[in-house]
Design a protein around this motif. Structure first.
Motif, PDB file in Angstrom:
ATOM      1  N   GLY A 166      41.687 -13.893  26.221  1.00  0.00           N
ATOM      2  CA  GLY A 166      41.492 -12.825  27.183  1.00  0.00           C
ATOM      3  C   GLY A 166      41.961 -11.472  26.671  1.00  0.00           C
ATOM      4  N   MET A 167      43.039 -11.466  25.884  1.00  0.00           N
ATOM      5  CA  MET A 167      43.539 -10.204  25.338  1.00  0.00           C
ATOM      6  C   MET A 167      42.552  -9.612  24.341  1.00  0.00           C
ATOM      7  SD  MET A 167      46.246  -9.488  26.919  1.00  0.00           S
ATOM      8  CE  MET A 167      46.757  -8.116  25.893  1.00  0.00           C
ATOM      9  N   VAL A 168      41.820 -10.470  23.629  1.00  0.00           N
ATOM     10  CA  VAL A 168      40.809  -9.972  22.693  1.00  0.00           C
ATOM     11  C   VAL A 168      39.653  -9.329  23.462  1.00  0.00           C
ATOM     12  CG1 VAL A 168      39.143 -10.644  20.915  1.00  0.00           C
ATOM     13  CG2 VAL A 168      41.436 -11.643  20.924  1.00  0.00           C
ATOM     14  N   LYS A 169      39.222  -9.979  24.545  1.00  0.00           N
ATOM     15  CA  LYS A 169      38.160  -9.408  25.374  1.00  0.00           C
ATOM     16  C   LYS A 169      38.597  -8.073  25.965  1.00  0.00           C
ATOM     17  CE  LYS A 169      36.608 -14.025  26.783  1.00  0.00           C
ATOM     18  NZ  LYS A 169      36.404 -14.936  27.929  1.00  0.00           N
ATOM     19  N   LEU A 170      39.805  -8.042  26.490  1.00  0.00           N
ATOM     20  CA  LEU A 170      40.326  -6.806  27.065  1.00  0.00           C
ATOM     21  C   LEU A 170      40.465  -5.729  25.997  1.00  0.00           C
ATOM     22  CD1 LEU A 170      41.466  -5.282  29.495  1.00  0.00           C
ATOM     23  CD2 LEU A 170      43.713  -6.262  28.971  1.00  0.00           C
ATOM     24  N   GLY A 171      40.959  -6.127  24.825  1.00  0.00           N
ATOM     25  CA  GLY A 171      41.105  -5.160  23.743  1.00  0.00           C
ATOM     26  C   GLY A 171      39.771  -4.591  23.301  1.00  0.00           C
ATOM     27  N   LEU A 172      38.734  -5.455  23.256  1.00  0.00           N
ATOM     28  CA  LEU A 172      37.405  -4.985  22.889  1.00  0.00           C
ATOM     29  C   LEU A 172      36.871  -4.005  23.930  1.00  0.00           C
ATOM     30  CD1 LEU A 172      34.886  -5.117  21.088  1.00  0.00           C
ATOM     31  CD2 LEU A 172      34.155  -7.120  22.412  1.00  0.00           C
ATOM     32  N   ALA A 173      37.051  -4.339  25.208  1.00  0.00           N
ATOM     33  CA  ALA A 173      36.587  -3.451  26.274  1.00  0.00           C
ATOM     34  C   ALA A 173      37.322  -2.112  26.238  1.00  0.00           C
ATOM     35  CB  ALA A 173      36.772  -4.127  27.637  1.00  0.00           C
ATOM     36  N   VAL A 174      38.633  -2.157  26.032  1.00  0.00           N
ATOM     37  CA  VAL A 174      39.416  -0.911  25.975  1.00  0.00           C
ATOM     38  C   VAL A 174      39.025  -0.100  24.740  1.00  0.00           C
ATOM     39  CG1 VAL A 174      41.739   0.037  25.707  1.00  0.00           C
ATOM     40  CG2 VAL A 174      41.343  -1.848  27.304  1.00  0.00           C
ATOM     41  N   PHE A 182      31.064 -12.792  22.861  1.00  0.00           N
ATOM     42  CA  PHE A 182      32.250 -12.112  23.370  1.00  0.00           C
ATOM     43  C   PHE A 182      32.815 -12.799  24.613  1.00  0.00           C
ATOM     44  CE2 PHE A 182      29.401  -8.787  21.593  1.00  0.00           C
ATOM     45  CZ  PHE A 182      30.131  -8.549  20.446  1.00  0.00           C
ATOM     46  N   GLY A 183      31.936 -13.338  25.460  1.00  0.00           N
ATOM     47  CA  GLY A 183      32.393 -13.936  26.703  1.00  0.00           C
ATOM     48  C   GLY A 183      32.744 -15.405  26.608  1.00  0.00           C
ATOM     49  N   ALA A 184      32.752 -15.951  25.408  1.00  0.00           N
ATOM     50  CA  ALA A 184      33.058 -17.369  25.240  1.00  0.00           C
ATOM     51  C   ALA A 184      34.494 -17.662  25.650  1.00  0.00           C
ATOM     52  CB  ALA A 184      32.833 -17.781  23.791  1.00  0.00           C
ATOM     53  N   SER A 213      35.337  -0.494  33.489  1.00  0.00           N
ATOM     54  CA  SER A 213      34.817  -1.448  34.472  1.00  0.00           C
ATOM     55  C   SER A 213      33.451  -1.971  34.057  1.00  0.00           C
ATOM     56  CB  SER A 213      34.728  -0.781  35.854  1.00  0.00           C
ATOM     57  OG  SER A 213      36.000  -0.364  36.294  1.00  0.00           O
ATOM     58  N   ARG A 214      32.585  -1.071  33.612  1.00  0.00           N
ATOM     59  CA  ARG A 214      31.244  -1.513  33.208  1.00  0.00           C
ATOM     60  C   ARG A 214      31.294  -2.382  31.959  1.00  0.00           C
ATOM     61  NH1 ARG A 214      26.116   2.488  32.307  1.00  0.00           N
ATOM     62  NH2 ARG A 214      26.712   3.045  34.441  1.00  0.00           N
ATOM     63  N   LEU A 215      32.039  -1.938  30.962  1.00  0.00           N
ATOM     64  CA  LEU A 215      32.107  -2.700  29.712  1.00  0.00           C
ATOM     65  C   LEU A 215      32.765  -4.061  29.918  1.00  0.00           C
ATOM     66  CD1 LEU A 215      33.064   0.156  27.226  1.00  0.00           C
ATOM     67  CD2 LEU A 215      30.877  -1.030  27.410  1.00  0.00           C
ATOM     68  N   ALA A 216      33.774  -4.127  30.775  1.00  0.00           N
ATOM     69  CA  ALA A 216      34.423  -5.408  31.043  1.00  0.00           C
ATOM     70  C   ALA A 216      33.457  -6.371  31.715  1.00  0.00           C
ATOM     71  CB  ALA A 216      35.653  -5.191  31.921  1.00  0.00           C
ATOM     72  N   GLY A 217      32.615  -5.874  32.621  1.00  0.00           N
ATOM     73  CA  GLY A 217      31.626  -6.729  33.259  1.00  0.00           C
ATOM     74  C   GLY A 217      30.614  -7.283  32.273  1.00  0.00           C
ATOM     75  N   MET A 218      30.196  -6.460  31.315  1.00  0.00           N
ATOM     76  CA  MET A 218      29.235  -6.915  30.310  1.00  0.00           C
ATOM     77  C   MET A 218      29.856  -7.927  29.360  1.00  0.00           C
ATOM     78  SD  MET A 218      26.929  -3.570  29.326  1.00  0.00           S
ATOM     79  CE  MET A 218      28.244  -2.350  29.263  1.00  0.00           C
TER      80      MET A 218
END
Length: 259
Positions: free
Chosen positions: A38-46, A31-33, A19-24
């Motif tokens: 979206g799957m790349v962002k989620l994969g990075l957070a996971v 990263f937030g561009a 939750s914290r990493l996804a918010g950042m």
């Protein structure tokens, strides 16, 4: 502790870290561009959550057993991530603000484009500077420092439902610093075009027969591009200073977080 409780505790802790990493990551530059899937962002957070999981687990954080308290803790961790991401996003805000000032001086205010990075209307020069700064950050591996700053948050802000952010004065100073640095970044172009406007005004008063305003706008745009091109030699150093200031703000936020 039974197997079911063991699995529940570990999954709950993993979701808190995620939750914290996804918010950042949602607000952080690069990263937030919008262009990042979206799957790349989620994969990075996971992926970061999996790496951080053993470190956070070693501190043995207290996780509420009731669903309501746990949901509040998840919301708090997401809020922590968004606050940190907001401070990191200030680097983007500085570039956008400087571009807005340059556009206003060059006459590009009505020609705002849709920003392909964040998917919203943005100044043309700000869009150009943002893309150039992103390329510089990636080329110099500065995005690794952004990830390190996200990871470092757990050293100052543990998984705790009682942690509160900094006082309002910190964010007021942050916003004022963003405006100040935006003006400083745009000042070479703004100053040169302002002097050119003064010269055109004096020339039109001295020789009113010349219809100089029919050619001043294209000449002003060309002159602005020339000054912008000459200032590109110092753009890398400027981005380096802005990035260092951004890291200092993040560290100040971490140290001032009140448990």
């Amino acid at each position: 502790m039974g197997l079911a409780q063991f699995l529940q505790w570990n999954v709950s802790l993993f979701l808190l870290i995620l939750s914290r990493l996804a918010g950042m990551i949602m607000l952080a530059p690069v990263f937030g561009a919008r262009g990042v899937p979206g799957m790349v962002k989620l994969g990075l957070a996971v992926g970061l959550s999996i790496i951080l999981y053993p470190l956070i687990k070693a501190s043995n954080p207290v996780i509420p057993e009731t669903l309501l308290l746990y949901a509040a803790l998840v919301a708090k961790e997401t809020f922590v991530g968004l606050v940190i991401g907001f401070v990191i996003y200030s680097l983007t805000a500085i570039l956008q603000g400087a571009g807005q000032l340059i556009d206003f001086q060059m006459g590009f205010t009505m020609g705002n484009l849709i920003d392909p990075v964040y998917g919203m209307q943005s100044p043309m020069m700000g869009n150009f500077q943002l893309i150039l700064a992103t390329m510089l950050l990636l080329a110099t591996n500065a995005h690794h420092y952004l990830i390190a700053a996200m990871v470092k948050s757990y050293a100052y802000i543990p998984v705790s439902p009682t942690a509160l952010p900094q006082g309002i004065d910190f964010y007021v100073k942050l916003v004022s610093a963003v405006f100040s640095l935006s003006v400083q970044l745009a000042l070479p172009v703004i100053g040169a075009l302002f002097i050119a406007d003064l010269g055109v005004g004096l020339l039109s008063r001295a020789v009113p027969q010349l219809n100089i305003f029919t050619v001043v706008f294209p000449v002003k745009i060309i002159f602005g591009f020339v000054v912008l091109f000459l200032s590109m030699a110092f753009f890398g150093e400027a981005i380096n200073n802005l990035f260092n200031s951004n890291m200092a703000w993040i560290l100040q936020l971490y140290k001032g977080w009140k448990p």
